[in-house]
Every structure is written in structure tokens, then in C-alpha cells.
Scaffold this active site. Sequence first.
Site, PDB file in Angstrom:
ATOM      1  N   VAL A 107       0.840  -1.198   0.000  1.00 57.75           N
ATOM      2  CA  VAL A 107       0.000   0.000   0.000  1.00 57.75           C
ATOM      3  C   VAL A 107       0.877   1.252   0.000  1.00 57.75           C
ATOM      4  O   VAL A 107       0.557   2.254  -0.645  1.00 57.75           O
ATOM      5  CB  VAL A 107      -0.968   0.008   1.208  1.00 57.75           C
ATOM      6  CG1 VAL A 107      -1.765   1.304   1.265  1.00 57.75           C
ATOM      7  CG2 VAL A 107      -1.910  -1.190   1.146  1.00 57.75           C
ATOM      8  N   CYS A 108       1.996   1.191   0.699  1.00 52.90           N
ATOM      9  CA  CYS A 108       2.865   2.371   0.866  1.00 52.90           C
ATOM     10  C   CYS A 108       3.257   3.039  -0.452  1.00 52.90           C
ATOM     11  O   CYS A 108       3.145   4.263  -0.572  1.00 52.90           O
ATOM     12  CB  CYS A 108       4.100   2.015   1.675  1.00 52.90           C
ATOM     13  SG  CYS A 108       3.718   1.521   3.378  1.00 52.90           S
ATOM     14  N   PRO A 109       3.706   2.290  -1.477  1.00 48.09           N
ATOM     15  CA  PRO A 109       4.103   2.991  -2.698  1.00 48.09           C
ATOM     16  C   PRO A 109       2.933   3.678  -3.399  1.00 48.09           C
ATOM     17  O   PRO A 109       3.130   4.688  -4.071  1.00 48.09           O
ATOM     18  CB  PRO A 109       4.719   1.893  -3.576  1.00 48.09           C
ATOM     19  CG  PRO A 109       4.169   0.615  -3.046  1.00 48.09           C
ATOM     20  CD  PRO A 109       3.964   0.846  -1.576  1.00 48.09           C
ATOM     21  N   ILE A 138       2.759   7.033  -1.466  1.00 46.65           N
ATOM     22  CA  ILE A 138       3.949   7.865  -1.657  1.00 46.65           C
ATOM     23  C   ILE A 138       3.970   8.459  -3.063  1.00 46.65           C
ATOM     24  O   ILE A 138       4.231   9.654  -3.240  1.00 46.65           O
ATOM     25  CB  ILE A 138       5.221   7.041  -1.372  1.00 46.65           C
ATOM     26  CG1 ILE A 138       5.268   6.650   0.113  1.00 46.65           C
ATOM     27  CG2 ILE A 138       6.474   7.813  -1.765  1.00 46.65           C
ATOM     28  CD1 ILE A 138       6.268   5.563   0.437  1.00 46.65           C
TER      29      ILE A 138
END
EC number: 1.11.1.24
Length: 195
Positions: free
Chosen positions: A48-50, A53
Amino acid sequence: MSIRVGQKAPDFTATAVFDQEFGTIRLSDYLDKRYVVLFFYPLDFTFVCPTEITAFSDRFKEFKELSTEVLGVSVDSEFSHLAWTQIDRKSGGLGELEYPLVSDLKKEISSSYNVLTEDGVALRALFIIDKEGIIQHSTVNNLSFGRNVDEALRTLQAIQYSQENPDEVCPVNWKPGSKTMKPDPVGSKVYFEAI
């Protein structure tokens, strides 16, 4: 330490990656002339993070137009951040970003903002800090779902509008150009009569 809206944002100095280089970031260097969107994410090289970001990076120009800097923070090292930015997006990397990724390897920043889990990673927290260094907005999501960049922008715009127009408040779903209301029994009726 519990941190709340209306309080001074904890200052920090840390190493960050920006433009494929290491540098030192101090939160207080960004304030006075700019707002800051400070967001925390769990870990590099995850799933999920990318998406978050890169979404903030893709919309960075809109934040910049609102005199706002964006800083992303995780408990990873600056070396991990650098490696992740050197991988293209289609391969699960970040590619070039428009803002710095801050290393919180000692977990001091995450701890001072009270977003560190028992497992030692940061929750998906977002803080909007005004030019005076005061936290005007905070949200914290659990690990399994991402944030909404549109909502971060809308909230930032509402904060800026209300600070520039202290005799008005922004009702639900307010966007620039929408009606505001006077925060008193008589003045608010004008708003309610129009909806």
C-alpha cells in the site's frame, strides 16, 4: 507523549533522501513561510505504501501552489529509501519523487508523534502543520488501507481558508468557492437557509 491538534508539532532533525542524495532535514526549517504535510507510512518495499507515496508525489505541484511542503517518514534507513527510489514504479518501486523521504531508524520521530505500533512500525498517520508550527489536522489509519490525497488537499485548503478568514467556518465537504458560514446563531442561519 500524546500529541493533539492545536499543539506545537514536535521538531526533529533527520537524514532524508531527495533527488537521489542524502541530506539533513529539520522540520522547523520548513515553517514560517510554508505549511507542512507530514505523513508516516509503515515500511519501504511494501504494498500500500508505494501507492500513497507516489500519489503524493504526483500531486506535489498542487501542494506547492498552496505554499506547502510534503515530507514522508518511515522507520527505514536512508539507504533503504534510496534503493526504493531507484526502482521504477512498474516494478514496485517509487522512481523519482518530488519531496524528501525521511529516515526514522531510531523511531524517535514516530514516537514523538505517537504513531509507533508495538511492532515498531509507524501507522499511516498524516499531520497538517501550519506556518506557526501548530498541528491543525491529524488522521491515523491502520496499516491495511491507504489515505486519500484529494481529502488531504481539501483539508489543507479549508485550514488555510479558515486561517485567512477567521470570522468564517467551513461546513461539511467544503471546497474552495463553496459557501462558508458565520460561527454564530444569527450568521449561521444565512448558510442554513441557502441549503
